[in-house]
Design a protein around this motif. Structure first.
Motif, PDB file in Angstrom:
ATOM      1  N   LEU A   1      66.488   1.428  16.591  1.00  0.00           N
ATOM      2  CA  LEU A   1      65.139   1.975  16.391  1.00  0.00           C
ATOM      3  C   LEU A   1      65.176   3.495  16.258  1.00  0.00           C
ATOM      4  O   LEU A   1      64.498   4.060  15.392  1.00  0.00           O
ATOM      5  N   LYS A   2      65.982   4.137  17.075  1.00  0.00           N
ATOM      6  CA  LYS A   2      66.086   5.601  17.000  1.00  0.00           C
ATOM      7  C   LYS A   2      66.586   6.026  15.616  1.00  0.00           C
ATOM      8  O   LYS A   2      66.038   6.932  14.997  1.00  0.00           O
ATOM      9  N   ALA A   3      67.610   5.337  15.118  1.00  0.00           N
ATOM     10  CA  ALA A   3      68.156   5.652  13.790  1.00  0.00           C
ATOM     11  C   ALA A   3      67.133   5.370  12.692  1.00  0.00           C
ATOM     12  O   ALA A   3      66.969   6.169  11.754  1.00  0.00           O
ATOM     13  N   ALA A   4      66.423   4.250  12.797  1.00  0.00           N
ATOM     14  CA  ALA A   4      65.419   3.896  11.783  1.00  0.00           C
ATOM     15  C   ALA A   4      64.290   4.919  11.766  1.00  0.00           C
ATOM     16  O   ALA A   4      63.852   5.354  10.697  1.00  0.00           O
ATOM     17  N   ARG A   5      63.820   5.304  12.939  1.00  0.00           N
ATOM     18  CA  ARG A   5      62.734   6.282  13.007  1.00  0.00           C
ATOM     19  C   ARG A   5      63.148   7.620  12.407  1.00  0.00           C
ATOM     20  O   ARG A   5      62.362   8.267  11.713  1.00  0.00           O
ATOM     21  N   ALA A   6      64.374   8.041  12.671  1.00  0.00           N
ATOM     22  CA  ALA A   6      64.856   9.318  12.118  1.00  0.00           C
ATOM     23  C   ALA A   6      64.920   9.247  10.595  1.00  0.00           C
ATOM     24  O   ALA A   6      64.490  10.181   9.896  1.00  0.00           O
ATOM     25  N   ALA A   7      65.422   8.136  10.075  1.00  0.00           N
ATOM     26  CA  ALA A   7      65.523   7.985   8.616  1.00  0.00           C
ATOM     27  C   ALA A   7      64.140   7.917   7.979  1.00  0.00           C
ATOM     28  O   ALA A   7      63.899   8.531   6.933  1.00  0.00           O
ATOM     29  N   LEU A   8      63.232   7.205   8.603  1.00  0.00           N
ATOM     30  CA  LEU A   8      61.866   7.109   8.059  1.00  0.00           C
ATOM     31  C   LEU A   8      61.150   8.453   8.129  1.00  0.00           C
ATOM     32  O   LEU A   8      60.361   8.780   7.239  1.00  0.00           O
ATOM     33  N   ALA A   9      61.427   9.232   9.159  1.00  0.00           N
ATOM     34  CA  ALA A   9      60.825  10.574   9.264  1.00  0.00           C
ATOM     35  C   ALA A   9      61.276  11.452   8.102  1.00  0.00           C
ATOM     36  O   ALA A   9      60.494  12.240   7.560  1.00  0.00           O
ATOM     37  N   GLN A  10      62.538  11.320   7.712  1.00  0.00           N
ATOM     38  CA  GLN A  10      63.042  12.091   6.565  1.00  0.00           C
ATOM     39  C   GLN A  10      62.343  11.671   5.279  1.00  0.00           C
ATOM     40  O   GLN A  10      61.960  12.517   4.463  1.00  0.00           O
TER      41      GLN A  10
ATOM     42  N   PRO B   1      52.476  10.356   5.567  1.00  0.00           N
ATOM     43  CA  PRO B   1      52.631  10.016   6.991  1.00  0.00           C
ATOM     44  C   PRO B   1      53.616   8.850   7.163  1.00  0.00           C
ATOM     45  O   PRO B   1      53.621   7.915   6.365  1.00  0.00           O
ATOM     46  N   VAL B   2      54.431   8.941   8.188  1.00  0.00           N
ATOM     47  CA  VAL B   2      55.480   7.940   8.386  1.00  0.00           C
ATOM     48  C   VAL B   2      54.907   6.524   8.503  1.00  0.00           C
ATOM     49  O   VAL B   2      55.515   5.569   8.035  1.00  0.00           O
ATOM     50  N   GLU B   3      53.717   6.392   9.079  1.00  0.00           N
ATOM     51  CA  GLU B   3      53.118   5.056   9.206  1.00  0.00           C
ATOM     52  C   GLU B   3      52.676   4.485   7.865  1.00  0.00           C
ATOM     53  O   GLU B   3      52.452   3.283   7.740  1.00  0.00           O
ATOM     54  N   ASN B   4      52.561   5.339   6.838  1.00  0.00           N
ATOM     55  CA  ASN B   4      52.270   4.859   5.489  1.00  0.00           C
ATOM     56  C   ASN B   4      53.546   4.467   4.749  1.00  0.00           C
ATOM     57  O   ASN B   4      53.502   3.665   3.822  1.00  0.00           O
ATOM     58  N   VAL B   5      54.656   5.049   5.160  1.00  0.00           N
ATOM     59  CA  VAL B   5      55.930   4.678   4.556  1.00  0.00           C
ATOM     60  C   VAL B   5      56.235   3.231   4.912  1.00  0.00           C
ATOM     61  O   VAL B   5      56.619   2.440   4.063  1.00  0.00           O
ATOM     62  N   LEU B   6      56.031   2.884   6.187  1.00  0.00           N
ATOM     63  CA  LEU B   6      56.250   1.521   6.649  1.00  0.00           C
ATOM     64  C   LEU B   6      55.560   1.341   7.991  1.00  0.00           C
ATOM     65  O   LEU B   6      55.580   2.241   8.828  1.00  0.00           O
TER      66      LEU B   6
ATOM     67  N   PRO C   1      54.783   0.871  11.623  1.00  0.00           N
ATOM     68  CA  PRO C   1      55.623   1.027  12.820  1.00  0.00           C
ATOM     69  C   PRO C   1      55.902  -0.310  13.522  1.00  0.00           C
ATOM     70  O   PRO C   1      57.004  -0.524  14.036  1.00  0.00           O
ATOM     71  N   ASP C   2      54.933  -1.209  13.529  1.00  0.00           N
ATOM     72  CA  ASP C   2      55.145  -2.509  14.155  1.00  0.00           C
ATOM     73  C   ASP C   2      56.234  -3.287  13.432  1.00  0.00           C
ATOM     74  O   ASP C   2      57.092  -3.909  14.063  1.00  0.00           O
TER      75      ASP C   2
ATOM     76  N   LEU D   1      61.713  -5.440  13.286  1.00  0.00           N
ATOM     77  CA  LEU D   1      62.970  -5.547  12.537  1.00  0.00           C
ATOM     78  C   LEU D   1      64.146  -5.005  13.344  1.00  0.00           C
ATOM     79  O   LEU D   1      65.232  -5.587  13.344  1.00  0.00           O
ATOM     80  N   MET D   2      63.937  -3.905  14.049  1.00  0.00           N
ATOM     81  CA  MET D   2      65.025  -3.323  14.829  1.00  0.00           C
ATOM     82  C   MET D   2      65.293  -4.125  16.113  1.00  0.00           C
ATOM     83  O   MET D   2      66.411  -4.162  16.601  1.00  0.00           O
TER      84      MET D   2
END
Length: 184
Positions: free
Chosen positions: A114-123, A131-136, A138-139, A144-145
């Motif tokens: 999850l930490k890795a996924a969040r960092a990649a999605l933030a980029q 906004p990151v929540e529009n990229v995908l 969060p739930d 998935l993680m």
């Protein structure tokens, strides 16, 4: 929604929610821009018995909602008239992962994913100024993680994203980076 208690009210919320979601998908815009959540709750609480009564509610007075009054009122009627045995339950059992603050103790590997996924999605969020929540959702990312598909290849991750409601552009934008996060 916490103020809505009856299964009938939940049925009406669900019908409005589905009508709004269908319209938003056709227009490819955020559902909240079609009809705010507060408007759904307000309409169900007021329980209008006619289109005119619905239009009297403050949030439904705008031009856009006047045009859609038949859609909104029709959804309310469908929810109101749903047979008793088809009404939604008061609450659903939790089917998602545990709270994130417990992941490190319960499954350190999932916490790392999850930490890795969040960092990649933030980029990605920063790169596209979205906004990151529009990229995908969060739930969806948490689910998935917590329980990645097996095998955890790009095809399986893409399928899991689609099954979780991600749009095709979201799958294309995030599949590879989430597959990498799962692989560690």
């Amino acid at each position: 929604m916490h103020g809505l208690r009856s299964r009938r009210q939940l049925s009406m919320v669900r019908a409005l929610w589905q009508a709004r979601d269908e319209l938003a998908r056709r227009r490819d815009i955020a559902p909240g821009r079609v009809l705010p959540d507060a408007a759904i709750v307000s309409a169900v609480q007021a329980d209008p018995k006619s289109e005119g009564a619905l239009l009297e509610l403050p949030v439904f007075r705008g031009r856009a909602n006047r045009k859609l009054v038949t859609t909104w009122f029709g959804a309310l009627v469908r929810g109101r008239e749903l047979p008793e045995d088809q009404l939604p339950p008061h609450s659903r059992p939790g089917d998602g992962p545990p709270p994130v603050n417990r992941w490190a103790d319960r499954d350190p590997d999932a916490a790392a994913r999850l930490k890795a996924a969040r960092a990649a999605l933030a980029q990605v969020s920063e790169q596209w100024s979205v906004p990151v929540e529009n990229v995908l959702s969060p739930d969806l990312v948490r689910r998935l993680m917590w329980a990645p598909p097996r095998p955890a290849d790009a095809a399986a991750v893409a399928e899991a994203l689609r099954a979780g409601g991600a749009r095709e552009w979201q799958v294309e934008l995030t599949c590879d980076l989430l597959t990498e996060a799962i692989a560690g």
